[in-house]
Scaffold this motif. Structure first.
Motif, mmCIF file in Angstrom:
data_model
loop_
_atom_site.group_PDB
_atom_site.id
_atom_site.type_symbol
_atom_site.label_atom_id
_atom_site.label_comp_id
_atom_site.label_asym_id
_atom_site.label_seq_id
_atom_site.Cartn_x
_atom_site.Cartn_y
_atom_site.Cartn_z
ATOM 1 N N SER A 12 17.892 66.222 27.449
ATOM 2 C CA SER A 12 16.637 65.487 27.382
ATOM 3 C C SER A 12 15.471 66.350 26.901
ATOM 4 O O SER A 12 14.622 66.781 27.695
ATOM 5 C CB SER A 12 16.335 64.911 28.772
ATOM 6 O OG SER A 12 15.225 64.051 28.709
ATOM 7 N N THR A 14 12.623 65.647 25.466
ATOM 8 C CA THR A 14 11.252 65.228 25.806
ATOM 9 C C THR A 14 11.201 64.502 27.159
ATOM 10 O O THR A 14 10.268 63.740 27.427
ATOM 11 C CB THR A 14 10.595 64.393 24.680
ATOM 12 O OG1 THR A 14 11.361 63.217 24.432
ATOM 13 C CG2 THR A 14 10.498 65.179 23.384
ATOM 14 N N THR A 16 12.522 62.013 28.772
ATOM 15 C CA THR A 16 12.660 60.601 29.150
ATOM 16 C C THR A 16 14.065 60.308 29.685
ATOM 17 O O THR A 16 14.211 59.575 30.666
ATOM 18 C CB THR A 16 12.321 59.662 27.973
ATOM 19 O OG1 THR A 16 13.251 59.876 26.918
ATOM 20 C CG2 THR A 16 10.910 59.879 27.453
ATOM 21 N N VAL A 63 19.188 58.534 22.199
ATOM 22 C CA VAL A 63 19.761 57.947 20.992
ATOM 23 C C VAL A 63 19.060 58.580 19.790
ATOM 24 O O VAL A 63 17.834 58.587 19.714
ATOM 25 C CB VAL A 63 19.517 56.418 20.970
ATOM 26 C CG1 VAL A 63 20.008 55.805 19.665
ATOM 27 C CG2 VAL A 63 20.154 55.753 22.181
#
Ligand SMILES: Cc1cc2nc3c(=O)[nH]c(=O)nc-3n(C[C@H](O)[C@H](O)[C@H](O)COP(=O)(O)O)c2cc1C
Length: 264
Positions: A12, A14, A16, A63
């Protein structure tokens, strides 16, 4: 369910996917069991792990181009299950998650995990900028509430299931063959030398070690950069710039709020 050891396994850049992972993982047990942290945003020292049937793993990845982020695929390959129940989560920037959730479930099944639930959540887009936001601030409180509900449902599912092998196979959205990514010319954030104070945060924080000091300045390698934008979002001086036409396209075309999709 009583004795399951819960692990949050996430890539992850960043943050989120990490937030969604913890939203689900921390709601699985009604009592205050600590969640085992297994972050794979950076290369870990260990050689991966083999989980057993007493474990429950929550896997969360971003994604990229309708597929699982390639670095996440590579890092996940070090982890194996042994009929280990898993909750598969993908997080996308309000455009589309394409075949990523199906791909993630397939990867996990191949590695010995049994998906008991899966979901696609929305996270602020890596290319979102304050002046042209896309999915800004997500996952928000409503998303985390959905993540908690999913965690609670997974607990109920495991409690009511005598034998995982008897559970019908989980079906998720996605197509086979998966979407084929058309790789564009390599690019990377540029450093504004007038703003950069060379604190080195970006060098330390880049998930793929694409940033280094070169000729008295900070340099980001286009060959290594995955355009995750962690350096852009975290630079205290706003000295890292990644300018892409997608920022405006996403802001204009994908403004309508999408909601999490849950498969259980
Ligand atoms: C190279 C790249 C490709 C992306 N592709 C998609 C996509 O196909 N669909 C989408 O909705 N979001 C896409 N995103 C946005 C991320 O999926 C989204 O921002 C996610 O929340 C990032 O997760 P993280 O915060 O855990 O790093 C892409 C981001 C990057 C950097």
């Amino acid at each position: 369910m009583e004795n399951k050891k819960i692990t949050a396994l996430y890539y992850s850049p960043t943050h989120t996917s990490a937030k969604v992972c913890y939203g689900v993982a921390s709601a699985i047990n009604s009592r205050e069991f600590a969640v085992n942290d297994c972050e794979i945003t950076y290369e870990r020292e260990d050689d991966g792990l083999i989980f057993g049937s007493d474990d429950l793993v929550v896997v969360s990845v971003p994604v990229y181009c309708s597929r699982v982020a390639p670095v996440a695929v590579e890092r996940l390959s070090k982890y194996r299950g042994n009929n280990t129940p898993v909750i598969a989560l993908v997080v996308y920037g309000n455009r589309d998650y394409g075949d990523a959730l199906l791909e993630l479930c397939d990867i996990l099944k191949e590695s010995g995990f049994i998906p008991i639930a899966a979901a696609a959540f929305i996270g602020e887009h890596s290319y979102s900028r304050a002046e042209m936001p896309t999915a800004e601030g997500r996952p928000d409180m409503a998303d985390i509430e959905d993540a908690s509900l999913l965690g609670a449902k997974c607990r109920e599912k495991l409690d009511s299931c005598e034998n995982l092998a008897d559970m019908p196979e989980l079906k998720v959205k996605g197509n086979m063959p998966y979407f084929v990514v058309n790789h564009s010319a390599p690019t990377a954030p540029a450093v504004d030398d007038a703003l950069c104070v060379q604190c080195g945060l970006c060098v330390d924080n880049c998930p793929v070690e694409a940033i280094s000091y070169r000729d008295g300045s900070i340099f980001c390698s286009t060959d290594l950069c995955t355009k995750c934008c962690r350096c852009v979002k975290e630079c205290p001086e706003n000295a890292m710039l990644y300018v892409t036409p997608y920022t405006e396209i996403l802001h204009t075309k994908f403004a309508l709020r999408r909601e999490p999709e849950i498969f259980i």
